[in-house]
Enzyme design. Structure first.
Site, PDB file in Angstrom:
ATOM      1  N   LYS A  14       0.662  -1.197  -0.352  1.00  0.00           N
ATOM      2  CA  LYS A  14      -0.158  -0.168  -0.233  1.00  0.00           C
ATOM      3  C   LYS A  14       0.678   1.553   0.111  1.00  0.00           C
ATOM      4  O   LYS A  14       0.610   2.249  -0.550  1.00  0.00           O
ATOM      5  CB  LYS A  14      -0.519   0.124   1.288  1.00  0.00           C
ATOM      6  CG  LYS A  14      -1.972   0.769   1.723  1.00  0.00           C
ATOM      7  CD  LYS A  14      -3.165   0.721   2.284  1.00  0.00           C
ATOM      8  CE  LYS A  14      -2.412   0.031   3.563  1.00  0.00           C
ATOM      9  NZ  LYS A  14      -1.692   1.251   4.244  1.00  0.00           N
ATOM     10  N   ARG A  89      -9.014   2.930   9.621  1.00  0.00           N
ATOM     11  CA  ARG A  89      -8.617   1.933   9.548  1.00  0.00           C
ATOM     12  C   ARG A  89      -9.864   0.981  10.220  1.00  0.00           C
ATOM     13  O   ARG A  89      -9.831  -0.717  10.377  1.00  0.00           O
ATOM     14  CB  ARG A  89      -7.613   1.769  11.113  1.00  0.00           C
ATOM     15  CG  ARG A  89      -6.248   1.520  10.320  1.00  0.00           C
ATOM     16  CD  ARG A  89      -4.975   1.960  11.000  1.00  0.00           C
ATOM     17  NE  ARG A  89      -3.918   2.588  10.967  1.00  0.00           N
ATOM     18  CZ  ARG A  89      -3.246   2.279  10.883  1.00  0.00           C
ATOM     19  NH1 ARG A  89      -2.730   0.585   9.825  1.00  0.00           N
ATOM     20  NH2 ARG A  89      -2.153   2.677  10.459  1.00  0.00           N
ATOM     21  N   ARG A 128      12.319 -11.909   8.454  1.00  0.00           N
ATOM     22  CA  ARG A 128      13.348 -11.879   7.683  1.00  0.00           C
ATOM     23  C   ARG A 128      13.817 -12.203   9.161  1.00  0.00           C
ATOM     24  O   ARG A 128      13.573 -12.304  10.532  1.00  0.00           O
ATOM     25  CB  ARG A 128      12.270 -10.546   9.125  1.00  0.00           C
ATOM     26  CG  ARG A 128      13.388  -8.554   8.943  1.00  0.00           C
ATOM     27  CD  ARG A 128      12.195  -8.202   9.201  1.00  0.00           C
ATOM     28  NE  ARG A 128      13.164  -6.361   9.778  1.00  0.00           N
ATOM     29  CZ  ARG A 128      13.906  -6.163  10.563  1.00  0.00           C
ATOM     30  NH1 ARG A 128      13.157  -6.961  12.059  1.00  0.00           N
ATOM     31  NH2 ARG A 128      14.203  -4.722  10.985  1.00  0.00           N
ATOM     32  N   ARG A 161      13.258 -12.758  15.477  1.00  0.00           N
ATOM     33  CA  ARG A 161      12.630 -11.629  16.028  1.00  0.00           C
ATOM     34  C   ARG A 161      11.031 -12.497  16.321  1.00  0.00           C
ATOM     35  O   ARG A 161      10.310 -12.586  15.590  1.00  0.00           O
ATOM     36  CB  ARG A 161      11.988 -10.354  16.200  1.00  0.00           C
ATOM     37  CG  ARG A 161      13.084  -9.241  16.530  1.00  0.00           C
ATOM     38  CD  ARG A 161      13.208  -8.233  16.108  1.00  0.00           C
ATOM     39  NE  ARG A 161      12.092  -8.309  15.174  1.00  0.00           N
ATOM     40  CZ  ARG A 161      11.341  -6.401  15.279  1.00  0.00           C
ATOM     41  NH1 ARG A 161      11.539  -5.974  15.899  1.00  0.00           N
ATOM     42  NH2 ARG A 161       9.775  -7.009  14.885  1.00  0.00           N
ATOM     43  N   ARG A 172      -1.260 -11.333  14.470  1.00  0.00           N
ATOM     44  CA  ARG A 172      -1.890  -9.958  13.858  1.00  0.00           C
ATOM     45  C   ARG A 172      -2.377 -10.605  12.814  1.00  0.00           C
ATOM     46  O   ARG A 172      -3.167  -8.832  12.791  1.00  0.00           O
ATOM     47  CB  ARG A 172      -0.667  -9.207  13.524  1.00  0.00           C
ATOM     48  CG  ARG A 172      -0.132  -8.156  13.526  1.00  0.00           C
ATOM     49  CD  ARG A 172       1.138  -7.248  14.584  1.00  0.00           C
ATOM     50  NE  ARG A 172       1.626  -8.112  13.701  1.00  0.00           N
ATOM     51  CZ  ARG A 172       3.251  -8.344  13.172  1.00  0.00           C
ATOM     52  NH1 ARG A 172       3.647  -8.608  14.998  1.00  0.00           N
ATOM     53  NH2 ARG A 172       4.201  -8.876  12.693  1.00  0.00           N
TER      54      ARG A 172
END
Ligand SMILES: [Zn+2]
Length: 224
Positions: A14, A89, A128, A161, A172
């Protein structure tokens, strides 16, 4: 003025599309994160108010965010239109935004949702890895280390992480997708929702969004 809302969860591209479109259409890309930072930096009354919440670690109330947005829309460079990124949102924010725009004789002309399947989003976001010693960052897909699990630069161990682990990202994402679907349902009901395939190349996604704008004879379509 033409108000275009870009919708998509993190990883859908986005922000990239908002920047490209702003450039192509000659209108500002207004990301709410940037708005907060600018308002706080400039010390505007609404910025000071927002800072009070941020300093307490609280969410900035929608009415304050909307006031910042409206101030931004009133600036000269936004006379023809704006690309909104990161707001609304949720449905309540979408409704509040519509009311605020209606009071100024304006409205959200088009909401474009950049669609990427959840598993592809997890893949994009979860690869990541960070080197333990110096924090060098790698990505399994876009920037893999030469030897898996080892930093190219210093040979240190690469760790992931918790935030970057697939299961955390999936959880999430579920929450973000629920809010996003609610916002999409709102714009679908107002007739202003268009969906584009976000798995295509950056150029193809841009072309699809521009086509959606042209289809709807939104004012900005005259600009390219
Ligand atoms: Zn390293």
């Amino acid at each position: 003025m033409t108000v275009v809302v870009l919708l998509g969860v993190p990883g859908a591209g986005k922000g990239t599309q908002a920047r490209v479109l702003a450039e192509r259409l000659g209108v500002p890309h207004v990301a709410t994160g940037d708005l907060f930072r600018a308002a706080v930096r400039d010390g505007s009354p609404v910025g000071l108010e927002a800072r009070r919440y941020m300093e307490r670690g609280q969410l900035v109330p929608d009415v304050i965010t909307i006031r910042m947005l409206l101030d931004r829309l009133a600036q000269d460079d936004a006379a023809d239109g704006v690309i909104l990124d990161g707001f609304p949102r949720n449905r309540a924010q979408a409704e509040t935004l519509d009311e605020a725009l209606a009071a100024r004789g304006s409205r959200v002309d088009l909401a474009v949702s950049i669609e990427v399947p959840p598993e592809e989003l997890v893949r994009r976001l979860s690869g990541r890895w960070v080197c333990q010693d110096s924090g060098h960052v790698y990505n399994e897909t876009t920037n893999p280390p030469r030897e898996p699990g080892r930093c190219d630069l210093d040979g240190s161990v690469l760790v992931q992480r918790d935030d970057d682990k697939a299961e955390t990202i999936r959880a999430r994402l579920d929450l973000q997708l629920a809010s996003l679907r609610d916002v999409m349902a709102y714009y679908r009901a107002t007739g202003g929702l268009r969906q584009v395939d976000g798995v295509a190349s950056i150029d193809d996604v841009t072309a699809a969004i521009l086509a959606a704008l042209a289809d709807d004879t939104v004012g900005l379509a005259d600009r390219w």
